[in-house]
Design an enzyme around this catalytic site. Sequence first.
Site, PDB file in Angstrom:
ATOM      1  CE  LYS A  19     121.834 -17.717  31.761  1.00 52.24           C
ATOM      2  NZ  LYS A  19     122.268 -16.404  31.274  1.00 52.24           N
ATOM      3  NE  ARG A  93     123.512 -16.347  25.023  1.00 47.07           N
ATOM      4  CZ  ARG A  93     122.493 -15.508  25.054  1.00 47.07           C
ATOM      5  NH1 ARG A  93     122.058 -14.980  23.958  1.00 47.07           N
ATOM      6  NH2 ARG A  93     121.907 -15.212  26.190  1.00 47.07           N
ATOM      7  NE  ARG A 127     107.127 -15.023  32.452  1.00 43.10           N
ATOM      8  CZ  ARG A 127     108.444 -14.880  32.304  1.00 43.10           C
ATOM      9  NH1 ARG A 127     109.169 -14.435  33.307  1.00 43.10           N
ATOM     10  NH2 ARG A 127     109.044 -15.216  31.181  1.00 43.10           N
ATOM     11  NE  ARG A 160     106.792 -11.395  28.019  1.00 43.04           N
ATOM     12  CZ  ARG A 160     107.914 -11.734  28.624  1.00 43.04           C
ATOM     13  NH1 ARG A 160     107.991 -11.739  29.936  1.00 43.04           N
ATOM     14  NH2 ARG A 160     108.981 -12.046  27.938  1.00 43.04           N
ATOM     15  NE  ARG A 171     113.170 -17.315  24.939  1.00 43.99           N
ATOM     16  CZ  ARG A 171     112.677 -16.991  26.132  1.00 43.99           C
ATOM     17  NH1 ARG A 171     111.395 -17.109  26.375  1.00 43.99           N
ATOM     18  NH2 ARG A 171     113.470 -16.549  27.080  1.00 43.99           N
TER      19      ARG A 171
END
Length: 227
Positions: A19, A93, A127, A160, A171
């Site tokens: 996005k 949202r 990542r 992380r 999420r």
Amino acid sequence: MVVPPLLRAVIMGPPGSGKGTVSARIIKHFGVKHLSSGDLLRDNMQKRTEVGILAKSYIDQGQLIPDDIMTQLMLNEIKGLDQYNWLLDGFPRTVAQAEALDKECHIDTVIDLDVPFETIKCRLTARWIHPASGRVYNLEFSPPKVQGIDDITGEPLVQRDDDKPETVSKRLRAYDAQTKPVLEYYRKKGLLKSFSGTETNKIWPHIYAFLQTKLPDVSQKDAANPR
């Protein structure tokens, strides 16, 4: 000369859907004002505005910021953009936020990035970082020379918490539960335009072609090969 009506657009997509990249390209090519709820929240928290302090108190308790606070924050900002084409990012949202937005302005189009959750999971969990330097590695695109080790210092890399598979899954499920009704709300109004794919560079030309029907390309680059 007929002045085309101003564009009022919303972009939606789960975390890791590209996005940010797509929004940056829309701004570059079509000169729209980009209004990100996340950026606006951070700005208000940093400046310690009334809304910022209130929002921070919810975030610190691990709670979602209530609809009315987010709506007030975004609508105040939108009022100053009535002379511009704009793109909302991260808002609305919830259906309550979408309804409040409808009372204030007429949304023309909602761009939905429909990227499979498995693709996003691979992207985000690939990542790894070297904490001391902030160097970021991606196991798919830019892996370290030795797995789990920083190229320069030889120190271990860490993932992380946000990028751990279980957090990413959580999420994505939360995003799905929260935004499905919003997508449905706009679909019923005939405003939803979904773009499906697993690669941003393959989805982008379709978004570009769609927006070209609404706005001229203002960038100086060769429009035949929009990047």
